[in-house]
Motif scaffolding. Structure first.
Motif, short mmCIF file in Angstrom:
data_model
loop_
_atom_site.label_atom_id
_atom_site.label_comp_id
_atom_site.label_asym_id
_atom_site.label_seq_id
_atom_site.Cartn_x
_atom_site.Cartn_y
_atom_site.Cartn_z
N LEU A 29 44.58 51.19 45.17
CA LEU A 29 44.85 50.56 43.87
C LEU A 29 43.60 49.87 43.36
O LEU A 29 43.02 49.03 44.08
CB LEU A 29 45.97 49.51 44.02
N PRO A 30 43.15 50.17 42.14
CA PRO A 30 42.00 49.43 41.60
C PRO A 30 42.38 47.97 41.31
O PRO A 30 43.52 47.71 40.90
CB PRO A 30 41.66 50.18 40.31
N PHE A 31 41.46 47.07 41.54
CA PHE A 31 41.75 45.65 41.28
C PHE A 31 40.46 44.90 40.98
O PHE A 31 39.38 45.30 41.42
CB PHE A 31 42.48 45.01 42.47
N HIS A 32 40.61 43.83 40.20
CA HIS A 32 39.49 42.92 39.98
C HIS A 32 39.49 41.91 41.11
O HIS A 32 40.54 41.61 41.68
CB HIS A 32 39.65 42.18 38.65
N GLU A 33 38.31 41.36 41.35
CA GLU A 33 38.18 40.41 42.45
C GLU A 33 37.58 39.12 41.89
O GLU A 33 36.60 39.18 41.15
CB GLU A 33 37.22 41.04 43.45
N VAL A 34 38.18 37.99 42.22
CA VAL A 34 37.60 36.68 41.86
C VAL A 34 37.39 35.94 43.17
O VAL A 34 38.33 35.78 43.96
CB VAL A 34 38.58 35.89 40.95
N LEU A 35 36.15 35.52 43.43
CA LEU A 35 35.85 34.85 44.70
C LEU A 35 35.59 33.36 44.44
O LEU A 35 34.74 33.01 43.62
CB LEU A 35 34.63 35.50 45.37
N ILE A 36 36.36 32.52 45.11
CA ILE A 36 36.17 31.06 45.00
C ILE A 36 35.53 30.56 46.29
O ILE A 36 36.05 30.80 47.38
CB ILE A 36 37.53 30.36 44.76
N GLY A 37 34.40 29.89 46.16
CA GLY A 37 33.70 29.36 47.34
C GLY A 37 34.52 28.26 48.00
O GLY A 37 34.97 27.33 47.33
N LEU A 38 34.74 28.38 49.31
CA LEU A 38 35.52 27.39 50.06
C LEU A 38 34.62 26.19 50.43
O LEU A 38 33.40 26.29 50.44
CB LEU A 38 36.08 28.02 51.34
#
Ligand SMILES: N[C@@H](CCC(=O)N[C@@H](CS)C(=O)NCC(=O)O)C(=O)O
Length: 214
Positions: A29-38
């Motif tokens: 499944l194609p998806f967008h990714e949002v990465l939040i720094g921990l």
């Protein structure tokens, strides 16, 4: 079709994020990714902008938010049944759900003492409880491989949600140099060789590791 977005934490450390990320890749499944720094002062506020639980990962399907790694994996399996993320046979499927739930709810000492850190290597300073968890993990892998693994290299033959749930643990054995028997070593090799796992690990290795993770 509505658009999927997966909100995740740092790839070197966020074990919960890795699980549904692998499931989405395995489902094709194609998806967008949002990465939040921990572990930054603004981390909690940023996570809460996306996730009502205040935790990552979170999947959005259009306007629908789905939080918690196992719930997201279940949603992906339902959205893309042709991917076969759960085994076909009822006994294998029940066992895959049991070991996935065991992973999701347990192994606290292992999580505490052997934090996921894909890019670095550390000596084994785990407690007796953490080593007992590591032994139980290997017992699960051996049992699944022996009873249900004949059709492929993964716990239930083909790659599925149970493998997604255990993939972070596979990295922990490597990070802390924990011994694996032949069956578990072969399973670990198969997980690291999976194209999606390779992609995640390469990205994790390109990150600057965080200090004092657990
Ligand atoms: N049960 C949750 C656990 C999620 C979790 O603990 N996520 C961590 C990142 S790996 C997190 O959001 N930590 C940030 C925080 O607690 O502020 C799941 O399965 O998704």
């Amino acid at each position: 079709m509505t658009e999927l977005t997966l909100v995740i934490g740092n790839k070197n450390h966020s074990s919960w994020s890795l699980r549904p990320w692998l499931a989405l890749k395995a489902a094709g499944l194609p998806f967008h990714e949002v990465l939040i720094g921990l572990r930054r002062p603004e981390t909690k506020t940023e996570i809460l902008r996306h996730s009502p639980s205040g935790k990552l990962p979170l999947l959005t399907d259009g306007a629908l938010p789905i939080w918690d790694s196992l719930a997201i994996c279940e949603y992906i399996a339902e959205r893309q049944p042709a991917a076969g993320l759960w085994p076909d046979a009822a006994d294998a499927r029940a066992t895959a759900r049991a070991v996935s739930a065991e992973m999701h709810a347990g192994f606290m000492a292992m999580r505490r003492d052997y934090a996921m850190d894909i890019s670095r290597r550390f000596p084994d300073q785990g407690s007796a409880e953490a080593r007992a968890d590591a032994a139980r993990v290997q017992e699960v892998w051996r049992d699944c491989r022996r009873r249900f693994g004949a059709g492929g290299d993964f716990l239930f033959g083909r790659f599925g949600i149970a493998d997604c749930m255990f993939a972070p643990v596979v990295t922990r054995f490597r990070t802390y140099g924990l011994p694996l028997d032949a069956v578990c070593q072969a399973y670990s090799d198969a997980v690291f060789a999976h194209p999606a796992m390779r992609e995640w690990c390469q990205a994790a290795e390109a990150e600057t590791p965080l200090e004092n993770t657990n």
